[in-house]
Design an enzyme around this catalytic site. Structure first.
Site, PDB file in Angstrom:
ATOM      1  N   GLY A   1       0.871  -1.316   0.053  1.00 47.38           N
ATOM      2  CA  GLY A   1       0.092  -0.125  -0.105  1.00 47.38           C
ATOM      3  C   GLY A   1       0.764   1.346   0.012  1.00 47.38           C
ATOM      4  N   ASP A   2       0.250   2.379  -0.322  1.00 46.85           N
ATOM      5  CA  ASP A   2       0.745   3.663  -0.100  1.00 46.85           C
ATOM      6  C   ASP A   2       1.816   3.700  -1.323  1.00 46.85           C
ATOM      7  OD1 ASP A   2      -0.597   4.288   2.104  1.00 46.85           O
ATOM      8  OD2 ASP A   2       0.604   3.613   3.391  1.00 46.85           O
TER       9      ASP A   2
ATOM     10  N   LYS B   1      -0.813   5.581  -5.411  1.00 45.76           N
ATOM     11  CA  LYS B   1      -1.984   5.437  -6.298  1.00 45.76           C
ATOM     12  C   LYS B   1      -2.792   6.628  -6.700  1.00 45.76           C
ATOM     13  CE  LYS B   1      -3.395   2.129  -3.768  1.00 45.76           C
ATOM     14  NZ  LYS B   1      -2.151   2.031  -2.764  1.00 45.76           N
ATOM     15  N   GLY B   2      -3.029   7.183  -5.593  1.00 41.37           N
ATOM     16  CA  GLY B   2      -3.741   8.513  -5.851  1.00 41.37           C
ATOM     17  C   GLY B   2      -3.289   9.528  -6.945  1.00 41.37           C
TER      18      GLY B   2
ATOM     19  N   GLY C   1      -5.627   5.647   1.975  1.00 44.09           N
ATOM     20  CA  GLY C   1      -5.584   7.034   2.128  1.00 44.09           C
ATOM     21  C   GLY C   1      -4.884   7.436   0.841  1.00 44.09           C
ATOM     22  N   HIS C   2      -5.276   8.159   0.152  1.00 47.88           N
ATOM     23  CA  HIS C   2      -4.709   8.238  -1.289  1.00 47.88           C
ATOM     24  C   HIS C   2      -4.582   9.939  -1.598  1.00 47.88           C
ATOM     25  CE1 HIS C   2      -6.441   4.494  -3.240  1.00 47.88           C
ATOM     26  NE2 HIS C   2      -5.820   4.371  -2.321  1.00 47.88           N
TER      27      HIS C   2
ATOM     28  N   ARG D   1     -23.352 -12.702   5.095  1.00 50.06           N
ATOM     29  CA  ARG D   1     -24.818 -12.398   4.521  1.00 50.06           C
ATOM     30  C   ARG D   1     -25.664 -11.748   5.467  1.00 50.06           C
ATOM     31  NH1 ARG D   1     -25.173 -18.323   2.731  1.00 50.06           N
ATOM     32  NH2 ARG D   1     -24.064 -18.397   4.721  1.00 50.06           N
TER      33      ARG D   1
ATOM     34  N   GLN E   1      -5.019  -0.274  -1.321  1.00 49.02           N
ATOM     35  CA  GLN E   1      -4.200  -1.015  -0.623  1.00 49.02           C
ATOM     36  C   GLN E   1      -3.079  -1.566  -1.537  1.00 49.02           C
ATOM     37  OE1 GLN E   1      -7.615  -1.838   0.413  1.00 49.02           O
ATOM     38  NE2 GLN E   1      -7.242  -0.168   1.722  1.00 49.02           N
TER      39      GLN E   1
ATOM     40  N   THR F   1      -5.450  -6.885   4.355  1.00 48.02           N
ATOM     41  CA  THR F   1      -6.730  -6.465   4.522  1.00 48.02           C
ATOM     42  C   THR F   1      -7.817  -7.625   4.298  1.00 48.02           C
ATOM     43  OG1 THR F   1      -7.986  -4.626   3.990  1.00 48.02           O
ATOM     44  CG2 THR F   1      -6.921  -5.283   2.380  1.00 48.02           C
TER      45      THR F   1
ATOM     46  N   THR G   1      -3.912   7.924   6.206  1.00 49.55           N
ATOM     47  CA  THR G   1      -5.135   7.475   7.123  1.00 49.55           C
ATOM     48  C   THR G   1      -4.877   7.656   8.530  1.00 49.55           C
ATOM     49  OG1 THR G   1      -5.883   6.341   5.236  1.00 49.55           O
ATOM     50  CG2 THR G   1      -6.820   5.965   7.433  1.00 49.55           C
TER      51      THR G   1
ATOM     52  N   LYS H   1       8.738   7.715  -6.162  1.00 47.76           N
ATOM     53  CA  LYS H   1       9.584   8.037  -5.149  1.00 47.76           C
ATOM     54  C   LYS H   1      10.864   7.852  -5.313  1.00 47.76           C
ATOM     55  CE  LYS H   1       7.164   8.783  -1.066  1.00 47.76           C
ATOM     56  NZ  LYS H   1       6.470   8.700   0.213  1.00 47.76           N
TER      57      LYS H   1
ATOM     58  N   SER I   1       8.142   8.629 -11.139  1.00 44.56           N
ATOM     59  CA  SER I   1       7.650   9.854 -10.440  1.00 44.56           C
ATOM     60  C   SER I   1       8.948  10.537  -9.528  1.00 44.56           C
ATOM     61  CB  SER I   1       6.596   9.282  -9.451  1.00 44.56           C
ATOM     62  OG  SER I   1       6.040  10.574  -8.753  1.00 44.56           O
TER      63      SER I   1
ATOM     64  N   GLY J   1       8.210  13.381  -7.367  1.00 43.45           N
ATOM     65  CA  GLY J   1       7.949  14.177  -6.403  1.00 43.45           C
ATOM     66  C   GLY J   1       6.481  14.011  -6.254  1.00 43.45           C
TER      67      GLY J   1
HETATM   68  P1  GDP Z   1      -1.657   5.727  -2.105  1.00 49.12           P
HETATM   69  O1  GDP Z   1      -2.384   5.220  -0.856  1.00 49.12           O
HETATM   70  O2  GDP Z   1      -1.068   4.676  -2.871  1.00 49.12           O
HETATM   71  O3  GDP Z   1      -2.318   6.704  -2.844  1.00 49.12           O
HETATM   72  O4  GDP Z   1      -0.355   6.551  -1.341  1.00 49.12           O
HETATM   73  P2  GDP Z   1      -0.373   7.691  -0.268  1.00 49.12           P
HETATM   74  O5  GDP Z   1      -1.050   8.771  -0.630  1.00 49.12           O
HETATM   75  O6  GDP Z   1      -0.782   6.927   0.920  1.00 49.12           O
HETATM   76  O7  GDP Z   1       1.367   7.796  -0.101  1.00 49.12           O
HETATM   77  C1  GDP Z   1       2.242   8.274  -1.036  1.00 49.12           C
HETATM   78  C2  GDP Z   1       2.881   9.432  -0.564  1.00 49.12           C
HETATM   79  O8  GDP Z   1       3.918   9.704  -1.319  1.00 49.12           O
HETATM   80  C3  GDP Z   1       1.976  10.773  -0.743  1.00 49.12           C
HETATM   81  O9  GDP Z   1       2.398  11.698   0.588  1.00 49.12           O
HETATM   82  C4  GDP Z   1       2.265  11.264  -1.767  1.00 49.12           C
HETATM   83  O10 GDP Z   1       2.018  12.502  -1.799  1.00 49.12           O
HETATM   84  C5  GDP Z   1       3.865  10.996  -1.948  1.00 49.12           C
HETATM   85  N1  GDP Z   1       4.297  10.814  -3.332  1.00 49.12           N
HETATM   86  C6  GDP Z   1       3.694  10.058  -4.296  1.00 49.12           C
HETATM   87  N2  GDP Z   1       4.587  10.172  -5.272  1.00 49.12           N
HETATM   88  C7  GDP Z   1       5.789  10.449  -4.785  1.00 49.12           C
HETATM   89  C8  GDP Z   1       7.323  10.938  -5.310  1.00 49.12           C
HETATM   90  O11 GDP Z   1       7.370  10.376  -6.708  1.00 49.12           O
HETATM   91  N3  GDP Z   1       8.111  11.453  -4.768  1.00 49.12           N
HETATM   92  C9  GDP Z   1       7.889  11.810  -3.465  1.00 49.12           C
HETATM   93  N4  GDP Z   1       8.899  12.332  -2.568  1.00 49.12           N
HETATM   94  N5  GDP Z   1       6.456  11.690  -2.847  1.00 49.12           N
HETATM   95  C10 GDP Z   1       5.486  11.118  -3.634  1.00 49.12           C
HETATM   96  P1  IMO Z   2      -3.658   2.476   0.520  1.00 47.86           P
HETATM   97  O1  IMO Z   2      -5.016   2.583  -0.425  1.00 47.86           O
HETATM   98  C1  IMO Z   2      -1.252   0.962   3.614  1.00 47.86           C
HETATM   99  C2  IMO Z   2      -2.997  -2.013   6.319  1.00 47.86           C
HETATM  100  C3  IMO Z   2      -3.069  -1.856   7.821  1.00 47.86           C
HETATM  101  C4  IMO Z   2      -3.210  -3.074   8.478  1.00 47.86           C
HETATM  102  C5  IMO Z   2      -3.595  -3.878   7.558  1.00 47.86           C
HETATM  103  C6  IMO Z   2      -5.100  -4.052   7.853  1.00 47.86           C
HETATM  104  O2  IMO Z   2      -3.586   3.937   1.164  1.00 47.86           O
HETATM  105  O3  IMO Z   2      -2.711   2.070  -0.152  1.00 47.86           O
HETATM  106  P2  IMO Z   2      -7.178  -2.815   7.904  1.00 47.86           P
HETATM  107  O4  IMO Z   2      -7.659  -1.538   8.336  1.00 47.86           O
HETATM  108  O5  IMO Z   2      -7.593  -3.130   6.400  1.00 47.86           O
HETATM  109  O6  IMO Z   2      -8.053  -3.759   8.478  1.00 47.86           O
HETATM  110  O7  IMO Z   2      -5.784  -3.040   7.982  1.00 47.86           O
HETATM  111  O8  IMO Z   2      -3.592  -3.124   6.276  1.00 47.86           O
HETATM  112  N1  IMO Z   2      -3.641  -1.240   5.396  1.00 47.86           N
HETATM  113  C7  IMO Z   2      -2.835  -0.058   4.765  1.00 47.86           C
HETATM  114  N2  IMO Z   2      -1.472  -0.077   4.446  1.00 47.86           N
HETATM  115  N3  IMO Z   2      -1.932   1.701   2.791  1.00 47.86           N
HETATM  116  C8  IMO Z   2      -3.399   1.312   2.805  1.00 47.86           C
HETATM  117  O9  IMO Z   2      -4.189   1.861   1.948  1.00 47.86           O
HETATM  118  C9  IMO Z   2      -3.734   0.383   3.684  1.00 47.86           C
HETATM  119  N4  IMO Z   2      -5.008  -0.196   4.054  1.00 47.86           N
HETATM  120  C10 IMO Z   2      -4.955  -0.966   4.971  1.00 47.86           C
HETATM  121  O10 IMO Z   2      -2.018  -0.719   8.219  1.00 47.86           O
HETATM  122  O11 IMO Z   2      -1.679  -3.334   8.460  1.00 47.86           O
HETATM  123 MG    MG Z   3      -2.401   5.547   1.305  1.00 47.77          MG
END
Ligand code: GDP
Ligand code: IMO
Ligand code: MG
Length: 424
Positions: free
Chosen positions: A12-13, A16-17, A40-41, A144, A225, A240, A301, A332, A413, A415
């Site tokens: 995750g993270d 994607k957003g 959290g996107h 269900r 995720q 998850t 998140t 990143k 990417s 930044g």
């Molecule tokens: P997502 O859940 O996949 O949408 O990702 P998140 O938003 O949770 O986490 C990605 C973090 O990295 C966010 O704070 C973005 O603003 C940041 N980000 C995305 N792409 C880049 C990049 O290429 N470089 C840097 N430094 N930050 C980035």
């Molecule tokens: P995005 O879409 C990173 C992780 C939680 C925990 C496990 C189970 O922003 O990439 P849950 O709340 O689903 O019961 O948690 O999954 N987790 C994530 N980690 N990015 C996410 O979403 C996540 N959604 C859940 O930290 O380890």
């Molecule tokens: Mg996220």
């Protein structure tokens, strides 16, 4: 027209957003297919950072309709907060751009409480859930018993709500760990948010998407995720409760497998994980601390610090295969500027044998990581806009990954901002 998918390949993270926002100009519809407000996107443009939890990341563009699919679980309270945030930005007419599947399930206040009670009772074995009620809501879906968005259009839903709530309260009592809550307050917030939810348009999203496709509209499915958090293919039980991999888009939207086009797989140039569970390349030294600090690795998140480590090619290859990734996007890269040497995990020593596939059990006692070292780069990438500007060491890193993953890296990417995106 085929439906393209965009998925996270790690825990995750991955960003994607940001990338959905960048790609939205090419699509008529952006559709979320699983997960809920555990996501959290983040996307950034014009100096403002936006974090979305339930709303698809195409919402800031005028050209696209945003669909919340049947596979998503919605917490009306968090959703309402997200809408209020959108209200703050003039010109975001979300009512005409956001539609919701009648088959999406609702997260009730007691689902959140159950999540908290379950985690508290697990002690050291806790999942590290975001505590948004995701697991209990999907349990009620497959059991269900769930309440769906479409039920809000029926007259008896409040009776069904009360029955389910009462069952949850008994279940909460069952746990040893006692949690404090004010149910009246939680319910008044919930019912107020339900009113707001009902002011939006509910649709039969599988039919909507079928007709859209038939009339030539382009659709991008936005994953939440990451593949290693998939309920089947992730690091169970530290996962998850939904299928985050490509197949989840079929069940979460009603799109048949033969209608899937490109599968965009997103990964960070290193690895992060938030919450508990195995993470073979995790670093506990200065290098990991630097990644966390420079990459600002805190959960979008929950605000929790993300664990950081080197890129794990064993896990990444697995994710590419499970999803059928056709194009990769590396995020990143800028965070790795300044490291003299980079490490990439190429195989595991698993119970005394060197393997390059992800085994059933990747707990630290079973896996010793084998690294390849590569030269790093010192240039600041954040102002670069063209592939021709990228330093040669980064190009070597990219070439190596493309060869190993047998898939092209089409976006690099550099930044968080929309504009800090290099197409190759
Ligand atoms: P997502 O859940 O996949 O949408 O990702 P998140 O938003 O949770 O986490 C990605 C973090 O990295 C966010 O704070 C973005 O603003 C940041 N980000 C995305 N792409 C880049 C990049 O290429 N470089 C840097 N430094 N930050 C980035
Ligand atoms: P995005 O879409 C990173 C992780 C939680 C925990 C496990 C189970 O922003 O990439 P849950 O709340 O689903 O019961 O948690 O999954 N987790 C994530 N980690 N990015 C996410 O979403 C996540 N959604 C859940 O930290 O380890
Ligand atoms: Mg996220």
């Amino acid at each position: 027209m085929a439906v393209d998918l965009l998925l996270g390949l790690q825990w995750g993270d991955e960003g994607k957003g940001k990338i959905v926002d960048v790609l939205t100009k090419n699509y008529d519809i952006i559709a979320r297919f699983q997960g809920g407000p555990n996501a959290g996107h983040t996307l950034e443009f014009d100096g403002i950072k936006h974090v979305l939890h339930t709303i698809p990341s195409g919402i800031f563009h005028d050209n696209a309709m945003n669909v919340i699919g049947n596979g998503v679980v919605i917490d009306p309270v968090i959703f309402n907060r997200e809408l209020n945030n959108l209200n703050k930005f003039e010109g975001i007419d979300y009512k005409s751009k956001l539609i919701i599947s009648r088959k999406a399930h609702l997260i009730l206040p007691t689902h959140r409480l159950l999540d908290a009670a379950s985690e508290a009772s697990k002690g050291k074995a806790k999942i590290g859930s975001t505590l948004k009620g995701i697991g209990p809501t999907y349990m009620d879906k497959t059991g269900r018993n769930g309440i769906r968005v479409g039920d809000l259009e029926l007259t008896d839903w409040k009776d069904r709500y009360a029955t389910l709530r009462d069952k949850h309260l008994t279940m909460i009592d069952y746990y040893d760990a006692k949690i404090e809550f004010d149910l009246d307050e939680l319910e008044s917030e919930f019912f107020a948010a339900i009113k707001v939810l009902k002011s939006l348009r509910f649709i039969d999203s599988e039919e909507y998407l079928y007709q859209a496709q038939k009339s030539g509209k382009t659709i991008l499915a936005e994953g939440a995720q990451g593949s290693l958090l998939d309920i089947d293919f992730g690091t169970y039980p530290y996962v998850t409760s939904s299928n985050t991999t490509a197949a989840g888009a079929c069940t979460g939207l009603g799109v048949p497998p033969n209608q899937i086009g490109d599968v965009f797989g997103i990964f960070k140039a290193y690895t992060t994980r938030v919450g508990s569970g195995p993470f073979p390349t995790e670093l506990f030294d200065e290098a990991g601390e630097t990644m966390g600090r420079v990459g600002n690795e805190f959960g979008a998140t929950t605000g929790r610090p993300r664990r950081c480590g080197w890129l794990d090619l064993v896990a990444l290859k697995y994710a590419v295969r499970v999803n059928g990734v056709t194009q990769l996007m590396m995020m990143k890269g800028d965070v790795l500027s300044g490291f003299d040497t980079l490490k990439v995990c190429t195989s595991y020593n698993y119970k005394g044998k060197e393997i390059d596939h992800l085994p059933y059990n990747i707990e630290p006692e079973n896996v010793e990581v084998v690294y390849k070292e590569m030269a790093g780069w010192s240039e600041d990438l954040t102002g670069m806009t063209e592939a021709s500007q990228l330093p040669k060491e980064l190009n070597n890193y990219i070439d190596y990954l493309e060869k190993e993953l047998e898939t092209p890296i089409k976006i690099v990417s550099v930044g968080p901002d929309r504009t800090q995106t290099i197409h190759r």
